[in-house]
Structure formats: structure tokens, C-alpha cells
Design an enzyme around this catalytic site. Structure first.
Site, PDB file in Angstrom:
ATOM      1  N   CYS A 134       0.839  -1.204   0.000  1.00  0.00           N
ATOM      2  CA  CYS A 134       0.000   0.000   0.000  1.00  0.00           C
ATOM      3  C   CYS A 134       0.870   1.249   0.000  1.00  0.00           C
ATOM      4  CB  CYS A 134      -0.936  -0.006   1.210  1.00  0.00           C
ATOM      5  SG  CYS A 134      -2.073   1.396   1.235  1.00  0.00           S
ATOM      6  N   CYS A 137      -0.514   4.135   2.028  1.00  0.00           N
ATOM      7  CA  CYS A 137      -0.426   3.908   3.482  1.00  0.00           C
ATOM      8  C   CYS A 137       0.986   4.171   3.997  1.00  0.00           C
ATOM      9  CB  CYS A 137      -0.804   2.466   3.827  1.00  0.00           C
ATOM     10  SG  CYS A 137      -2.423   1.938   3.260  1.00  0.00           S
ATOM     11  N   ASP A 138       1.987   3.649   3.291  1.00  0.00           N
ATOM     12  CA  ASP A 138       3.349   3.611   3.826  1.00  0.00           C
ATOM     13  C   ASP A 138       4.357   4.482   3.085  1.00  0.00           C
ATOM     14  OD1 ASP A 138       2.468   1.743   5.680  1.00  0.00           O
ATOM     15  OD2 ASP A 138       2.864   0.057   4.353  1.00  0.00           O
TER      16      ASP A 138
END
Length: 316
Positions: A134, A137-138
């Protein structure tokens, strides 16, 4: 046979949010956590984009807090995996772990989707230490660093473009000698100065002491020109697709060509194979979302599903 008003299948942000709302509505929800308690979110480390955590939060801590909040309102969180649902009569008969059975008036399916991986042992070794599925996300953790994205479709190109705004350099590792992405996405990737496309490349492994420091790649695999070498990177992002966890209901519930449960967008109701609403059955989270795949979106649909379930149970 044990009977419950509202059964929630899955323990990610969608499942636990549904449990919070269902609990507050006195539906006495029962949650089966499935194969991975807390969902795939627990495979990442720190979460910085979920509202309410200005300093970020450990993924496992956030899921534990969501569980505790659901339990505060009476949710019964149980270990086990729902393996079959009989939709032919009401209340619905649900099988857990292949043997145990219960009945439910309303069911919320929040089983999520699993990211596809390359199948390398190093992916497990460096999980949470440089390997992610992701980028949104990261990616923030890799500011001004060097990353690589594996894949050649729209998702891979979108991830590479997103990372290019954060990272010093982004490698796009493509197995074929062309991109499968839409023309506009291809043009954007090729126009980005800090994205380098590695066509006809496969990642064969990763290396690093306390996290990912580089990747082993092969160019022109199984050809006379086959060449092996290493590329220094700080993080590897997989963008080769997701598989929704729908096998246990796929024969009865309408899904799209990727296996995601179809909802109409106005409610979280699901349909049978003929396109008829299945009364009292709802879907939430990544299992019905091939587009966004974000925790906050999953939580929102979990809320909607619980409100839909409450309305349905009141009508009985």
C-alpha cells in the site's frame, strides 16, 4: 443452534466499526475474526492517515482499540472463520470452521481483500521492514529515499506516481516489455523525471541487515540475454493486484469480474446471482471496494452496513 441478531464476518476497520454501531443499536453483534485478527492493516507498521491520531499510531494498537471499543458496546468477538453460509432460508445458517453452525437474522460480510505477493521468502522476512502492498499507506515513510514498485497496470503506475512526489527515485519493475496501464497513466509515468521503468525485469529477492537495502533482479528471464544484478532501494511496493476474500460466498452472491462483492453504492446490500437483493445481508470494506482500499473508507462502509442491518432487523 445458537442464534444471533447480527453476525459480522471479519475484524478489520470495516468489521469493528460495524460492530461498534451494531452494538450501540442493541443488536448484540457477534464478530468472527477470520484468519487474520485485525485484518491486513496489521501487516503494516505505523498508520499516519487515520483521523484522530495526530502523531500516528501502531497498526496493531489501533485495531486492538477498535476491538475494545466494539466490546464496550456489547460485541462478542470470537475466534474462528466462517466457511459457509446457506442463503436458501431465513434466518440464515452459518458454518464456522467447517463444523460449528449458528443462525443469524442479519449478516455483514467484511472479510477484506488480500494483496497479491510475488511468493518470495524475502517478502515475509522483510514484512513491515521495507515491503508493503500500500503506497498511500506507507509511502510517507520513504520520503527522499529510493523505492521500487512491482507491476505494470494502472495501480502500479498510480503508486509509482504517488511515490515520485515523495521519494528521491522510484523504479517501476515490469515483467513484460510494455505497460498494461491506460495511455494517460503511461504518459504520466514516462514524463516523471524520477521514475525509471525496468521493462522485462523480475524481482528474485531482497537483501539488507535491519530492513530492505536492495533487491535482486533478473532482466530477460529465460532468454539468452538473461542478466542478474542488484539495485539499491529502501522499500519495495507490490502493486500486482488484490484478491477479495469471497470464495465462501461467491457461488451465491453477485461479484464483479475480480471477485469483489457488488453493492449499489446507496446501501451496502448485496445481491444474488440473478441481481435480486438478499434481505439482511450486507458487505463492507475492501471486500466490496476495488478502488480505494483505505482504512477510513472501510470504516465508513462498516458504519453504513450496520445502519442498514439495524433498519432491516427493525422491519422483522
Amino acid at each position: 443452534m445458537n442464534h444471533v441478531k447480527c453476525l459480522i464476518i471479519g475484524s478489520g476497520p470495516a468489521g469493528y466499526t460495524a460492530a461498534i454501531y451494531a452494538g450501540r443499536a442493541n443488536l448484540s453483534p457477534v464478530v468472527y475474526v477470520g484468519q487474520q485478527m485485525g485484518g491486513q492493516l496489521t501487516q503494516t507498521t505505523e498508520i499516519e492517515n487515520f483521523p484522530g491520531y495526530p502523531q500516528g499510531v501502531d497498526a496493531n494498537q489501533m485495531m486492538m482499540e477498535l476491538q475494545q471499543q466494539a466490546e464496550r458496546f456489547g460485541a462478542d468477538v470470537r475466534a474462528g472463520e466462517v466457511t459457509e453460509i446457506d442463503f436458501t432460508g431465513r434466518p440464515y445458517v452459518v458454518t464456522v470452521d467447517g463444523t460449528d453452525k449458528l443462525t443469524a437474522d442479519a449478516i455483514i460480510i467484511a472479510t477484506g481483500a488480500k494483496a497479491k505477493y510475488l511468493g518470495l521468502e524475502d517478502e515475509k522476512k522483510y514484512s513491515g521492514m521495507g515491503v508493503s502492498a500500500c503506497a498511500t499507506c506507507d509511502g510517507f515513510f520513504y520520503r527522499k529515499k529510493v523505492t521500487a514498485v512491482v507491476g505494470g497496470g494502472d495501480t502500479a503506475c498510480e503508486d509509482a506516481l504517488y511515490l515520485s512526489g515523495l521519494c528521491q527515485k522510484v523504479y517501476l519493475v515490469v515483467r513484460k516489455d510494455y505497460l498494461r496501464a491506460s495511455d494517460i497513466m503511461q504518459q504520466r509515468v514516462k514524463a516523471a523525471e524520477n521514475i525509471e521503468i525496468l521493462f522485462k525485469h523480475n524481482v528474485t529477492g531482497l537483501y539488507g541487515e535491519n530492513g530492505v537495502e536492495g533487491m535482486h533482479v533478473v532482466e530477460g528471464k529465460d532468454t539468452p540475454e538473461e542478466k542478474h544484478y542488484d539495485v539499491n532501494i529502501d522499500g519495495l511496493f507490490l502493486a500486482i493486484g488484490h484478491t477479495p476474500v469471497t470464495d465462501f460466498v461467491k457461488a451465491s452472491i453477485k461479484t464483479d469480474n475480480q471477485g469483489y462483492i457488488v453493492t449499489d453504492g446507496k446501501t451496502q446490500e448485496v445481491y444474488d446471482q440473478e441481481g435480486n437483493v438478499i434481505p439482511g445481508v450486507f458487505a463492507a470494506g475492501d471486500v466490496c471496494d476495488p478502488t480505494y482500499r483505505q482504512a477510513v473508507v472501510a470504516a465508513g462502509t462498516g458504519c453504513k452496513a450496520a445502519l442498514d442491518a439495524e433498519k432491516y432487523i427493525q422491519s422483522l
